[in-house]
Design a protein around this motif. Structure first.
Motif, PDB file in Angstrom:
ATOM      1  N   LEU A  63       0.830  -1.215   0.000  1.00 22.20           N
ATOM      2  CA  LEU A  63       0.000   0.000   0.000  1.00 22.20           C
ATOM      3  C   LEU A  63       0.858   1.256   0.000  1.00 22.20           C
ATOM      4  CD1 LEU A  63      -2.892  -1.098   2.392  1.00 22.20           C
ATOM      5  CD2 LEU A  63      -2.610  -1.461  -0.077  1.00 22.20           C
ATOM      6  N   LEU A  64       1.763   1.413   0.966  1.00 25.07           N
ATOM      7  CA  LEU A  64       2.537   2.658   1.021  1.00 25.07           C
ATOM      8  C   LEU A  64       3.512   2.749  -0.143  1.00 25.07           C
ATOM      9  CD1 LEU A  64       3.235   3.091   4.842  1.00 25.07           C
ATOM     10  CD2 LEU A  64       1.365   3.989   3.444  1.00 25.07           C
ATOM     11  N   PRO A  72      10.842   3.058   1.356  1.00 29.07           N
ATOM     12  CA  PRO A  72      10.712   2.117   2.478  1.00 29.07           C
ATOM     13  C   PRO A  72      10.961   2.811   3.820  1.00 29.07           C
ATOM     14  CG  PRO A  72      12.139   1.235   0.757  1.00 29.07           C
ATOM     15  CD  PRO A  72      11.848   2.653   0.375  1.00 29.07           C
ATOM     16  N   LEU A  73      10.188   2.431   4.840  1.00 25.06           N
ATOM     17  CA  LEU A  73      10.375   3.003   6.176  1.00 25.06           C
ATOM     18  C   LEU A  73      11.613   2.408   6.842  1.00 25.06           C
ATOM     19  CD1 LEU A  73       6.670   2.919   7.453  1.00 25.06           C
ATOM     20  CD2 LEU A  73       8.003   4.962   6.885  1.00 25.06           C
ATOM     21  N   HIS A  74      11.770   1.096   6.729  1.00 29.73           N
ATOM     22  CA  HIS A  74      12.915   0.398   7.341  1.00 29.73           C
ATOM     23  C   HIS A  74      13.378  -0.698   6.379  1.00 29.73           C
ATOM     24  CE1 HIS A  74      11.768   2.342  11.084  1.00 29.73           C
ATOM     25  NE2 HIS A  74      10.552   1.866  10.931  1.00 29.73           N
ATOM     26  N   PRO A  75      14.084  -0.315   5.300  1.00 30.67           N
ATOM     27  CA  PRO A  75      14.417  -1.325   4.284  1.00 30.67           C
ATOM     28  C   PRO A  75      15.200  -2.501   4.843  1.00 30.67           C
ATOM     29  CG  PRO A  75      15.615   0.756   3.911  1.00 30.67           C
ATOM     30  CD  PRO A  75      14.602   1.018   4.976  1.00 30.67           C
ATOM     31  N   GLU A  76      15.938  -2.259   5.929  1.00 34.16           N
ATOM     32  CA  GLU A  76      16.779  -3.332   6.467  1.00 34.16           C
ATOM     33  C   GLU A  76      15.961  -4.498   7.037  1.00 34.16           C
ATOM     34  OE1 GLU A  76      16.243  -0.409   7.789  1.00 34.16           O
ATOM     35  OE2 GLU A  76      15.777  -0.707   9.903  1.00 34.16           O
ATOM     36  N   SER A 107       1.603   0.275  13.865  1.00 29.65           N
ATOM     37  CA  SER A 107       0.709   1.408  14.037  1.00 29.65           C
ATOM     38  C   SER A 107       1.144   2.598  13.169  1.00 29.65           C
ATOM     39  CB  SER A 107       0.604   1.715  15.541  1.00 29.65           C
ATOM     40  OG  SER A 107       0.907   3.009  15.809  1.00 29.65           O
ATOM     41  N   ASP A 108       2.451   2.750  12.966  1.00 30.63           N
ATOM     42  CA  ASP A 108       2.966   3.797  12.081  1.00 30.63           C
ATOM     43  C   ASP A 108       2.476   3.555  10.645  1.00 30.63           C
ATOM     44  OD1 ASP A 108       4.442   5.841  10.994  1.00 30.63           O
ATOM     45  OD2 ASP A 108       6.355   4.779  11.057  1.00 30.63           O
ATOM     46  N   ARG A 112      -0.375   5.831   8.269  1.00 24.72           N
ATOM     47  CA  ARG A 112      -0.073   6.354   6.922  1.00 24.72           C
ATOM     48  C   ARG A 112      -1.026   5.766   5.883  1.00 24.72           C
ATOM     49  NH1 ARG A 112       5.840   8.010   6.798  1.00 24.72           N
ATOM     50  NH2 ARG A 112       6.494   7.889   8.974  1.00 24.72           N
ATOM     51  N   VAL A 113      -1.391   4.483   6.067  1.00 22.21           N
ATOM     52  CA  VAL A 113      -2.319   3.849   5.115  1.00 22.21           C
ATOM     53  C   VAL A 113      -3.696   4.504   5.200  1.00 22.21           C
ATOM     54  CG1 VAL A 113      -3.619   1.704   4.695  1.00 22.21           C
ATOM     55  CG2 VAL A 113      -1.123   1.646   4.898  1.00 22.21           C
ATOM     56  N   LEU A 114      -4.154   4.813   6.394  1.00 21.16           N
ATOM     57  CA  LEU A 114      -5.473   5.458   6.513  1.00 21.16           C
ATOM     58  C   LEU A 114      -5.461   6.838   5.844  1.00 21.16           C
ATOM     59  CD1 LEU A 114      -6.470   4.330  10.131  1.00 21.16           C
ATOM     60  CD2 LEU A 114      -7.325   3.420   7.953  1.00 21.16           C
TER      61      LEU A 114
END
Ligand code: FE2
Length: 367
Positions: A63-64, A72-76, A107-108, A112-114
């Motif tokens: 989705l994001l 990516p938020l945390h690609p690792e 939850s983060d 963002r999805v909402l």
């Protein structure tokens, strides 16, 4: 589910489906402490904390990043939560997010999805047409809720889950005929029109089956105990050859989670609780080989997948396949035992409002 045609209603439905799935996830993970979330309860299953972060990671990925085009938020952490990279048995050895980190990540992503749902346009692109990929992600989380529920059943220790509804009421099974006739001929299997259906249910195609009889209700624990009492697990002639080999190798003697009490009565373990096996409930936790041997003992056979789907969906009067056994309307508690509502099956013969046109009961739910 029935998918809305206007974008505003579709946004509301998607958000509601995601929120419903997350409430279920929270119910399955908030009831145990961090040590139990990290522990692997069976080599067949992931630690629950893996499911939690994996659900969020898939949501971020599809989705994001996929729809929203975000970085990516945390690609690792991506490789840790790629189900194809690590078999379940190995997942506890990975440097996974801890429970607090997993919850915060989930939850983060969800926040963002909402936000994304509010401004996405549902174009003809197959990824977003009629909200497909959002539906896929809501279903993915529900699938992991089922997986987590199975992990809870394999977990040892005191009971931690509670059912939202009281135990299901007894059913008047004696008034039902023992079997129903499903008429032969073509019917439509699968779907080409259900907007959130996955590829393994597509496309709709016509399949012919011969007329056959199906038990009106699922096989009960009482009937299955009679099979065991009649030496069902000791009689090789009741099993197909591969099934007999597996029965011996795995030392099967009864359904998983059943044990015999001192006076010979059957007990079962259900989410940490040991209780008498309810005779009127459908039997669960048997494999295909056990079901096959039971059917042979009962002088019957298992239905094929096509026969089962025809019994569940085909409406001979309208000459078409329904979305659900009872019709096209969404599920309700009167129609089927779904969503871990009772944390146990309903007695055979329950949910007459959910019966199929064939008059067979409980073709959805309970397990
Ligand atoms: Fe998954």
């Amino acid at each position: 589910m029935t998918i809305a045609s206007d974008a505003s209603t579709l946004r509301d439905e998607i958000a509601a489906r995601l929120i419903t799935a997350r409430a279920r996830t929270a119910g399955l993970t908030d009831c145990i402490d961090d040590a139990d979330l990290i522990r692997q309860h069976s080599p067949l299953m992931s630690p629950l904390v893996w499911d939690l972060a994996h659900v969020a990671n898939q949501e971020e990925l599809w989705l994001l990043r996929g729809v929203g085009g975000r970085e990516p938020l945390h690609p690792e952490i991506d490789p840790l939560y790629d189900a194809f990279e690590h078999p379940r048995a190995k997942r506890p050895t990975l440097p996974l997010l801890d429970p607090a980190e997993a919850r915060s990540y989930a939850s983060d992503v969800r926040g963002r999805v909402l936000d994304l749902i509010e401004r996405v346009s549902f174009t003809a692109d197959p990824l977003v047409d009629q909200g497909f990929v959002f539906g896929m992600i809501a279903q993915h989380e529900q699938q992991h809720d089922e997986t987590m529920l199975a992990t809870h059943q394999l977990r040892t220790g005191r009971p931690v889950l509670s059912a939202p509804a009281p135990a299901p009421a007894p059913a008047d099974v004696l008034r039902l005929p023992a079997e129903v006739l499903v008429p032969g001929g073509y019917f439509t299997m699968g779907t080409s029109t259900e907007p959130w259906a996955l590829d393994n249910e597509r496309p709709a195609h016509d399949v012919a089956v011969q007329s056959f009889y199906l038990d009106t209700t699922p096989v009960t624990n009482a009937s299955y105990a009679a099979f065991i009492g009649d030496g069902g697990y000791a009689r090789e002639n009741l099993w197909n050859p591969a099934g007999w080999a597996y029965r011996q190798k795995a030392d099967l003697t009864a359904p998983l989670f059943w044990e015999q009490g001192g006076s010979g009565q059957w007990l079962r373990r259900r989410f940490g609780l040991t209780e008498p096996v309810p005779p009127a409930e459908p039997v669960v936790h048997v494999c295909w080989y056990e079901a096959d041997a039971y059917a042979r003992w009962a002088g019957r056979r298992l239905p094929t997948e096509a026969e089962w789907e025809k019994a569940a969906r085909f409406d001979p009067a309208a000459r078409r396949s329904r979305r659900y056994p009872w019709g096209d309307e969404d599920p309700s508690p009167e129609r089927a035992n779904l969503g871990q509502r009772h944390l146990q099956p309903a007695p055979a013969g329950s949910h007459p409002a959910g019966a199929a046109p064939s008059k067979a009961h409980q073709l959805i739910g309970d397990v």
